[in-house]
Design a protein around this motif. Structure first.
Motif, PDB file in Angstrom:
ATOM      1  N   ARG A 184      -2.278   5.557   3.153  1.00  0.00           N
ATOM      2  CA  ARG A 184      -2.436   6.605   2.132  1.00  0.00           C
ATOM      3  C   ARG A 184      -2.984   7.886   2.761  1.00  0.00           C
ATOM      4  NH1 ARG A 184      -4.426   4.435  -3.754  1.00  0.00           N
ATOM      5  NH2 ARG A 184      -2.440   3.524  -4.353  1.00  0.00           N
ATOM      6  N   GLY A 209      -2.890   7.945  -6.750  1.00  0.00           N
ATOM      7  CA  GLY A 209      -3.779   7.138  -5.922  1.00  0.00           C
ATOM      8  C   GLY A 209      -4.251   7.883  -4.695  1.00  0.00           C
ATOM      9  N   ASN A 253      -6.654  10.673  -5.736  1.00  0.00           N
ATOM     10  CA  ASN A 253      -7.959  10.124  -6.120  1.00  0.00           C
ATOM     11  C   ASN A 253      -8.802   9.782  -4.899  1.00  0.00           C
ATOM     12  OD1 ASN A 253      -7.520  10.351  -8.863  1.00  0.00           O
ATOM     13  ND2 ASN A 253      -6.687   8.293  -9.069  1.00  0.00           N
TER      14      ASN A 253
END
Length: 213
Positions: free
Chosen positions: A34, A185, A188
């Motif tokens: 990520r 996601g 965040n």
């Protein structure tokens, strides 16, 4: 019989340990992936002052303000990092001209170079978000000799406004949103970074170990 029970107990302990280690390893890999997506979808701004003198540092911030204002116009309509990078490539001369204007207005005659490059950045925590360590596409601006302290933030999406206090720290720009270029996601992770301090550190250590020379 006792030996069998002991072996079973050891096997259960080993299985539990392996399960825990595997969970954290997979979780760290997922987090690192990520972070990689974050790096691939934002454009950093990196400005290097001529020197560390008070005058040159103030000039650095003036150039920063001018470029952030210009960048907001340049990026108008850009929906992703590819479009933003393309707009910057065609507008590097405009950015240089605007930076030189700021330099001249401050009474200096330093040269200014503006280039779209790929650079390594350490983990950087701002007031409302954190950028993970690693390589980013960046607009690199060198003023004069380029021997002074740096200033860096995120240029696209336009998250950083000139700091009214002149401290050099960016403020959050409500006109720019990470959610426009990242998944919820990923955004965040960046915006709720206090939850991920340890994992950010792990990513930074890994990125430094694998850093290209």
């Amino acid at each position: 019989m006792n030996n069998i029970l002991k072996l079973k107990k050891k096997a259960c302990i080993y299985t539990a340990v392996i399960s825990v280690v595997s969970f954290f390893a997979l979780n760290s890999l997922y987090f690192a992936a990520r972070c990689a997506n974050v790096r691939e979808n934002v454009l950093r701004l990196h400005i290097i002052a001529n020197s560390d003198s008070a005058e040159d540092q103030a000039l650095k911030l003036a150039v920063r303000d001018r470029l952030l204002e210009t960048g907001a116009d340049i990026f108008y309509g850009a929906e992703n990092i590819g479009e933003a990078a393309e707009k910057i490539e065609f507008s590097s001369s405009e950015l240089e001209n605007r930076a030189r204007e700021a330099v001249k207005e401050y009474g200096f005659d330093y040269g200014v170079s503006v280039n779209l490059t790929e650079e390594y950045f350490d983990t950087r925590a701002y007031e409302n978000f954190t950028m993970p360590a690693g390589y980013y596409r960046a607009v690199k601006v060198v003023i004069g000799e380029g021997e002074g302290r740096n200033w860096w933030c995120v240029m696209f999406p336009p998250l950083c406004l000139p700091a009214a206090s002149g401290s050099g720290e960016p403020e959050r720009n409500n006109g720019g949103s990470l959610h426009a270029v990242l998944t919820d996601g990923e955004a965040n992770i960046v915006e709720q970074s206090s939850k991920y301090e340890v994992r950010f550190k792990i990513v930074e250590i890994y990125e430094k170990l694998t850093r290209r020379k």
